[in-house]
Design an enzyme around this catalytic site. Structure first.
Site, short mmCIF file in Angstrom:
data_model
loop_
_atom_site.label_atom_id
_atom_site.label_comp_id
_atom_site.label_asym_id
_atom_site.label_seq_id
_atom_site.Cartn_x
_atom_site.Cartn_y
_atom_site.Cartn_z
N LYS A 76 0.86 -1.41 -0.05
CA LYS A 76 0.03 0.01 0.06
C LYS A 76 1.04 1.34 0.04
O LYS A 76 0.43 2.08 -0.74
CB LYS A 76 -0.86 -0.17 1.37
CG LYS A 76 -2.21 0.96 1.23
CD LYS A 76 -3.00 1.14 2.52
CE LYS A 76 -3.45 -0.11 3.07
NZ LYS A 76 -4.21 -0.35 4.24
N LYS A 80 2.76 -3.57 11.04
CA LYS A 80 1.20 -3.73 11.55
C LYS A 80 1.19 -4.02 12.99
O LYS A 80 2.31 -5.12 13.29
CB LYS A 80 0.32 -4.63 10.70
CG LYS A 80 -1.11 -4.43 10.89
CD LYS A 80 -1.57 -3.23 9.95
CE LYS A 80 -3.03 -2.89 10.08
NZ LYS A 80 -3.32 -2.14 8.99
N THR A 103 -9.30 8.36 4.66
CA THR A 103 -9.60 6.77 4.09
C THR A 103 -10.64 7.15 2.91
O THR A 103 -10.52 6.56 2.04
CB THR A 103 -9.55 5.75 5.08
OG1 THR A 103 -8.54 5.80 6.00
CG2 THR A 103 -9.52 4.54 4.48
N1 GLU Z 1 -4.64 1.08 9.50
C1 GLU Z 1 -4.66 1.93 8.32
C2 GLU Z 1 -4.36 1.25 7.10
O1 GLU Z 1 -4.89 0.04 7.15
C3 GLU Z 1 -3.84 3.30 8.40
C4 GLU Z 1 -2.59 2.91 8.46
C5 GLU Z 1 -1.58 4.28 8.75
O2 GLU Z 1 -2.07 5.30 8.64
O3 GLU Z 1 -0.45 4.04 9.29
O4 GLU Z 1 -3.99 1.52 6.04
#
Ligand code: GLU
Length: 421
Positions: A92, A104, A188
């Protein structure tokens, strides 16, 4: 999430690699996570007892920069899931061209069973256990399922206490008053909305004409719903964990949100009169032009994918479609805009927050949104073009696009060819 999820996620690497001329070093380096730490978090409960919670943090790959990704509090969290989510974050961040690798974290916990003081102690315990693993230039957490701004505030505070200096850049998604970025709250949903609107001619959808069903009504779902509604798309279905409402004449997301906040349910929410209440699973199968899964993983599977009618699917959740579901949708000619592109707006504004924290200089909202748009639109276009040029689905195209960037960074260290020469 089932065990073995990581195994099937990593297969994406190999299918994407088939479309690139990669050095073998690249896949060799990316096939396992760089490091994963497991910990037990003993937390003093309000009744005086101690309960231990299982917790993990994974730094999947840091070739392109510090690892980045959220922390999830959910009873089903396990190491396999955390590694998978970290793998997805790696791709991503590369899709959005952020100078980050992927990470994560998670805790196996049902937050509904904790008091607020217990939740604070758990959040601080997490940072206590992982304080040497995370860091502003090493691994930068953020919110994910069942964690939010206040959890980030406790975590940033705990890290700063241990480091003995304010360190806001160690975590993103913080409240604005503590160094959060304007525009992070709707990033998002907004990022997915920018991609969808940018590709609408190619996708054959348009405001005033197309109908949208959204599974979920949390942060990402609500903001996508309201932005699309404001532009003239008709939102005809939304859901929460308990039930779904569907009205072919359209729903007003603002009214539905107001009702949900007051009544803590979608049952009885204001509609245009033709509303039906149904299960979450049924909602996915309703007639619409765009389906937006914005709730949980594994919602569209080998069992129900053949009943999805929407020609366009925008994945705002992480991993809502299983590989079996994906194969069925692709065969049926559906266009899936994949999670690693569609929901990358969140981590992109997290990156902006981190940059602002490091600079100590804060941007106005219009600047944040303008910069977000300038990433989401061209990256969405690039993924679309790769998919057309190579004749592959958009998910594979997004992995190809990301892997190309990661591979350039790996290869820039020198490959076997260099050392042989
Ligand atoms: N948890 C979100 C994701 O899955 C955001 C991650 C972030 O902002 O570092 O993209």
């Amino acid at each position: 999430m089932s065990e073995g999820l990581f195994h099937s996620a990593v297969k994406r690497l190999y299918s994407a690699a088939e479309h690139l001329d990669l050095h073998e070093d690249v896949l060799e380096r990316l096939k396992y996570p760089k490091e994963t730490l497991a910990a037990s978090l003993p937390v003093r409960m309000d009744d005086g007892s101690v309960r231990s919670f299982k917790a993990w943090r994974c730094r999947y790959d840091d070739t392109r920069g510090p690892t980045k990704g959220g922390i999830r509090f959910h009873p089903a969290v396990c190491m396999d899931e955390v590694m998978t989510l970290a793998f997805w974050m790696t791709f991503k961040c590369a899709v959005a061209n952020l100078p980050y690798g992927g990470g994560k974290g998670g805790v196996s916990v049902d937050v509904h069973q904790l008091s607020r003081t217990e939740l604070e102690r758990l959040s601080r315990a997490y940072v206590g256990a992982f304080s040497r693993f995370i860091g502003p230039d090493r691994d930068v957490p953020a919110p994910d399922m069942y964690t939010n701004g206040i959890v980030m505030a406790w975590m940033a505070d705990e890290y700063s206490r241990i480091a003995d200096e304010p360190t806001p850049a160690v975590i993103t998604g913080k409240p604005i008053a503590l160094g959060g970025s304007l525009g992070r709250d709707d990033a998002t949903g907004r990022g997915g909305y920018y991609v969808l609107r940018h590709l609408e001619d190619d996708l054959g959808i348009a405001p005033g004409k197309s109908k949208v069903v959204i599974q979920g009504f949390g942060n990402a779902a609500f903001h996508a719903a309201r932005l699309l509604h404001d532009d003239g798309y008709q939102i005809i279905g939304v859901s929460d964990s308990k039930s779904a409402i569907y009205d072919p004449d359209g729903l007003n997301p603002y009214d539905v949100m107001e009702y949900k906040q007051k009544n803590r349910t979608l049952d009885g929410a204001p509609t245009n009169g033709k509303a039906k209440t149904m299960s979450n699973a049924e909602l996915l199968e309703q007639e619409c032009d765009v389906l937006i899964p914005a709730a949980m993983e594994n919602q569209i599977t080998g069992d129900n994918a053949d009943r999805i009618v929407a020609p366009v699917i925008l994945e705002l959740a992480n991993g809502p479609i299983t590989p079996e579901g994906d194969a069925i949708l692709n065969k049926a000619g559906k266009t899936v805009i994949p999670d690693i592109l569609a929901n990358a707006g969140g981590v992109t504004v997290s990156y902006f927050e981190w940059v602002q924290n490091k600079a100590g200089y804060y941007w106005p909202l219009d600047e944040v949104q303008d910069k977000l748009q300038k990433i989401m639109r061209p990256e969405g276009r690039r993924v679309w073009d790769v998919s057309k040029e190579k004749g592959i689905d958009m998910r594979t195209a997004a992995y190809v696009h990301a892997l190309d960037r990661i591979a350039s960074a790996v290869e820039a260290h020198g490959t076997k060819a260099y050392f042989d020469g």
